[in-house]
Design an enzyme around this catalytic site. Structure first.
Site, PDB file in Angstrom:
ATOM      1  N   PRO A 134       0.830  -1.223   0.000  1.00  0.00           N
ATOM      2  CG  PRO A 134       0.134  -0.841   2.233  1.00  0.00           C
ATOM      3  CD  PRO A 134       1.048  -1.694   1.387  1.00  0.00           C
ATOM      4  CD1 TRP A 135      -2.538   3.871  -0.530  1.00  0.00           C
ATOM      5  CD2 TRP A 135      -1.985   5.228   1.171  1.00  0.00           C
ATOM      6  NE1 TRP A 135      -3.650   3.995   0.291  1.00  0.00           N
ATOM      7  CE2 TRP A 135      -3.335   4.826   1.342  1.00  0.00           C
ATOM      8  CE3 TRP A 135      -1.424   6.092   2.130  1.00  0.00           C
ATOM      9  CZ2 TRP A 135      -4.116   5.235   2.413  1.00  0.00           C
ATOM     10  CZ3 TRP A 135      -2.211   6.498   3.205  1.00  0.00           C
ATOM     11  CH2 TRP A 135      -3.533   6.072   3.330  1.00  0.00           C
ATOM     12  CE  LYS A 159      -0.392  -3.209  -7.502  1.00  0.00           C
ATOM     13  NZ  LYS A 159      -0.417  -1.722  -7.367  1.00  0.00           N
ATOM     14  N   PRO A 160       4.005  -1.645  -6.189  1.00  0.00           N
ATOM     15  CG  PRO A 160       5.730  -0.112  -6.405  1.00  0.00           C
ATOM     16  CD  PRO A 160       5.059  -1.235  -7.129  1.00  0.00           C
ATOM     17  CB  SER A 161      -0.063   1.910  -3.441  1.00  0.00           C
ATOM     18  OG  SER A 161      -1.110   2.833  -3.648  1.00  0.00           O
ATOM     19  CB  ALA A 213     -12.266  -4.672  -0.066  1.00  0.00           C
ATOM     20  CD  GLU A 232       1.678  -8.817   8.118  1.00  0.00           C
ATOM     21  OE1 GLU A 232       1.112  -8.153   9.004  1.00  0.00           O
ATOM     22  OE2 GLU A 232       2.330  -9.844   8.349  1.00  0.00           O
ATOM     23  CB  CYS A 266      -1.695  -1.461   9.527  1.00  0.00           C
ATOM     24  SG  CYS A 266       0.021  -1.805   9.932  1.00  0.00           S
TER      25      CYS A 266
HETATM   26  P1  NAD Z   1      -5.558  -1.458  -0.792  1.00  0.00           P
HETATM   27  O1  NAD Z   1      -5.955  -2.775  -0.277  1.00  0.00           O
HETATM   28  O2  NAD Z   1      -6.551  -0.608  -1.481  1.00  0.00           O
HETATM   29  O3  NAD Z   1      -4.337  -1.585  -1.838  1.00  0.00           O
HETATM   30  C1  NAD Z   1      -3.143  -2.255  -1.507  1.00  0.00           C
HETATM   31  C2  NAD Z   1      -2.434  -2.690  -2.787  1.00  0.00           C
HETATM   32  O4  NAD Z   1      -3.233  -3.649  -3.483  1.00  0.00           O
HETATM   33  C3  NAD Z   1      -2.170  -1.558  -3.784  1.00  0.00           C
HETATM   34  O5  NAD Z   1      -0.886  -1.747  -4.346  1.00  0.00           O
HETATM   35  C4  NAD Z   1      -3.257  -1.777  -4.820  1.00  0.00           C
HETATM   36  O6  NAD Z   1      -2.944  -1.250  -6.090  1.00  0.00           O
HETATM   37  C5  NAD Z   1      -3.328  -3.296  -4.865  1.00  0.00           C
HETATM   38  N1  NAD Z   1      -4.569  -3.851  -5.417  1.00  0.00           N
HETATM   39  C6  NAD Z   1      -5.796  -3.252  -5.495  1.00  0.00           C
HETATM   40  N2  NAD Z   1      -6.689  -4.103  -6.063  1.00  0.00           N
HETATM   41  C7  NAD Z   1      -6.031  -5.258  -6.326  1.00  0.00           C
HETATM   42  C8  NAD Z   1      -6.408  -6.514  -6.882  1.00  0.00           C
HETATM   43  N3  NAD Z   1      -7.653  -6.752  -7.277  1.00  0.00           N
HETATM   44  N4  NAD Z   1      -5.482  -7.490  -7.001  1.00  0.00           N
HETATM   45  C9  NAD Z   1      -4.214  -7.277  -6.579  1.00  0.00           C
HETATM   46  N5  NAD Z   1      -3.778  -6.097  -6.049  1.00  0.00           N
HETATM   47  C10 NAD Z   1      -4.682  -5.102  -5.914  1.00  0.00           C
HETATM   48  O7  NAD Z   1      -4.941  -0.743   0.479  1.00  0.00           O
HETATM   49  P2  NAD Z   1      -4.463   0.741   0.640  1.00  0.00           P
HETATM   50  O8  NAD Z   1      -5.634   1.656   0.606  1.00  0.00           O
HETATM   51  O9  NAD Z   1      -3.338   0.981  -0.325  1.00  0.00           O
HETATM   52  O10 NAD Z   1      -3.878   0.670   2.140  1.00  0.00           O
HETATM   53  C11 NAD Z   1      -4.685   0.819   3.279  1.00  0.00           C
HETATM   54  C12 NAD Z   1      -4.967  -0.503   3.973  1.00  0.00           C
HETATM   55  O11 NAD Z   1      -3.766  -1.229   4.185  1.00  0.00           O
HETATM   56  C13 NAD Z   1      -5.559  -0.288   5.362  1.00  0.00           C
HETATM   57  O12 NAD Z   1      -6.605  -1.187   5.589  1.00  0.00           O
HETATM   58  C14 NAD Z   1      -4.402  -0.620   6.281  1.00  0.00           C
HETATM   59  O13 NAD Z   1      -4.769  -1.003   7.577  1.00  0.00           O
HETATM   60  C15 NAD Z   1      -3.720  -1.704   5.535  1.00  0.00           C
HETATM   61  N6  NAD Z   1      -2.341  -1.851   6.011  1.00  0.00           N
HETATM   62  C16 NAD Z   1      -1.986  -2.977   6.706  1.00  0.00           C
HETATM   63  C17 NAD Z   1      -0.695  -3.116   7.203  1.00  0.00           C
HETATM   64  C18 NAD Z   1      -0.245  -4.339   7.982  1.00  0.00           C
HETATM   65  O14 NAD Z   1       0.955  -4.566   8.083  1.00  0.00           O
HETATM   66  N7  NAD Z   1      -1.132  -5.120   8.570  1.00  0.00           N
HETATM   67  C19 NAD Z   1       0.239  -2.107   6.979  1.00  0.00           C
HETATM   68  C20 NAD Z   1      -0.172  -0.966   6.271  1.00  0.00           C
HETATM   69  C21 NAD Z   1      -1.456  -0.861   5.788  1.00  0.00           C
END
Ligand code: NAD
Length: 469
Positions: A134-135, A159-161, A213, A232, A266
């Site tokens: 994620p970002w 794959k970064p965000s 999701a 995670e 998170c």
């Molecule tokens: P996100 O789930 O929207 O996106 C994360 C990544 O998944 C991005 O790189 C995105 O492009 C990619 N992605 C999106 N759709 C996809 C698909 N269908 N298939 C494969 N990859 C896909 O999350 P976000 O908004 O970037 O980050 C916020 C969330 O991350 C929060 O819920 C936060 O709690 C969680 N988070 C968890 C931890 C942890 O270590 N537990 C750490 C940081 C953030």
């Protein structure tokens, strides 16, 4: 002659919408296929090279990051919004995380797991691992996967965000330059690029950090080929303040753990449970601490809190505020607004708290991932524990008390990957020894410590028939 237009992601500064920070090219399906095939082709030699050779290559990459690189930290601040000091710390962790992975990997792989006359047990890498991040802390979250996966002998594609791809891409490309071709690559793009990696038949494991999701979508995609998943995910970390806690000190520390990166962590504290008779003392002290935040652009040296990262995050926090206002709940907002005239050019939000929040309110039961903190009063410790556990989240939690035995007694009852006592962040010792991850819907698998190396290894046993010896 035909030309193919390469789609670009334009990354804008979340604190100054009119500024384009940079662009990354979206990987096309052909390019993703080529990169996965190169990673697959490099996998056998990288695994055979042995842990010592892999360690040497990763330590060479670590040395490359020993000198402070403020340009990278500034880039990170301009794409994800965090204040510069936070980005500097994040970038400074790169060599540290690589070295820690090497250390833990050398320990885990030094000896064969079992070796006697009839049975031998080896730990083998999976092959190609896709890491989707994620970002909010893109560099640290990527590095926590990349180091362990590589030292274990896998080849890795990150794959970064699209919301913060620039600094992490540069860092990973610099690390990759120390490794054989194909061992570490980056592909950029949105969910469709992530999905293409998940379904690629040569990808053997997906390590994902992000929201529930998307994790669910990945799990469905991965089911077809039984591709392994490591998740995670989000948290809704509770802090339980006991009646013997040093309330001003606890409030100060809890506020700092709740609002770092504008609440977009998170394992930030996302709800606080306080004995009813201490609610006002706690809330007053928490408000005073919160009111000291100076909210502005991350590069402004006076700012101690940056904007939130993106429109969805901004809308989510606004929706929570609107919902509370509609129900007549008072939200106390604080903090200093730097350059208020520039606020409509960025996703700026003042920090706020909800004193005496209803334990069933959405601001308590869901992950806000923004600078708003509900404080819930409790009458019995057992109620606080029941509320803390009464959720599908289970990332981290904390207990605040002047009596460590009592605090431990409560900590033992909490459902979480890690429970802190009188703090809510991993220390260097914790980072080394404690696997980080979530129970229930906060994750599958573990990151960090030696369990974080095991996450990238599988077993291969060999047994010889007794008679054949
Ligand atoms: P996100 O789930 O929207 O996106 C994360 C990544 O998944 C991005 O790189 C995105 O492009 C990619 N992605 C999106 N759709 C996809 C698909 N269908 N298939 C494969 N990859 C896909 O999350 P976000 O908004 O970037 O980050 C916020 C969330 O991350 C929060 O819920 C936060 O709690 C969680 N988070 C968890 C931890 C942890 O270590 N537990 C750490 C940081 C953030």
């Amino acid at each position: 002659m035909t030309t193919t237009r390469v789609a670009q992601i334009e990354v804008r500064d979340p604190g100054r919408f009119d500024e384009v920070v940079g662009e990354v090219a979206v990987a096309s399906p052909d390019e993703i296929d080529r990169i996965v095939r190169e990673a697959d082709a490099a996998a056998a030699a990288w695994a055979r090279a042995g842990v010592d050779a892999r360690a040497e290559a990763l330590l060479s990459a670590a040395r490359d990051f020993d000198a402070v690189d403020d340009a990278l930290a500034e880039l990170l601040t301009r794409e994800n919004g965090s204040v510069l000091a936070v980005s500097q710390r994040e970038v400074s962790l790169v060599p540290h995380l690589l070295r820690m992975a090497v250390d833990l990997g050398l320990g885990a792989l030094a000896e064969p797991a079992v070796e006697d006359a009839t049975v031998s047990l080896r730990r083998r890498p999976y092959g190609v691992v896709a890491c989707i991040v994620p970002w909010n802390a893109p560099v640290v979250l990527a590095l926590q996967k990349v180091g362990p996966a590589l030292i274990a002998g896998n080849t890795v594609i990150v794959k970064p965000s699209p919301n913060a791809p620039l600094a992490v891409t540069r860092i990973l490309e610099r690390i990759a330059a120390h490794l054989p071709a194909g061992v570490l690559s980056v592909v950029n793009g949105g969910g469709e690029v992530g999905s293409a990696l998940v379904v690629h038949p040569a990808v053997r494991k997906v390590s994902f950090t992000g929201g529930e999701a998307v994790a669910r979508q990945i799990m469905v995609l991965a089911a077809d080929s039984f591709t392994r998943v490591h998740f995670e995910l989000g948290g809704n970390d509770p802090a339980i303040v006991l009646d013997d806690a040093d309330v001003p000190a606890a409030a100060e520390a809890i506020v700092s753990h709740a609002f770092r990166r504008s609440g977009q962590v998170c394992y930030a504290i996302k709800r606080v449970y306080v004995p009813r008779r201490r609610l006002d003392d706690f809330a007053d002290a928490a408000f005073a601490a919160m009111d000291r935040f100076v909210v502005g652009h991350g590069l402004d040296p006076d700012a101690t809190m940056g904007p939130v990262n993106n429109a969805a995050q901004f809308e989510r926090v606004r929706r929570l505020h609107d919902g509370l206002r509609e129900r007549g709940v008072r939200v106390e907002t604080g903090g200093v607004r730097l350059d208020p005239a520039g606020w409509d050019r960025g996703w700026y939000v003042q920090p706020s708290l909800v004193r005496g929040a209803d334990p069933r309110d959405e601001v308590v039961t869901t992950e806000q991932f923004g600078p708003i903190l509900p404080i819930v009063a409790y009458d019995q410790e057992a109620d606080a524990v029941a509320h803390a556990n009464g959720t599908e989240y289970g990332l981290c939690s904390s207990v605040w008390s002047s009596d460590l035995d009592r605090a431990r007694g409560i900590a033992e009852q909490l459902e979480a990957g890690i429970t802190f006592i009188n703090e809510h962040a991993l220390s260097p010792a914790g980072r080394r020894a404690l696997p980080f991850g979530g129970v229930k819907r906060s994750g599958i698998g573990w990151e960090g410590a030696s369990a974080g190396i095991d996450e990238y290894l599988q077993f291969h046993g060999i047994q010889v028939a007794e008679a054949a010896r």
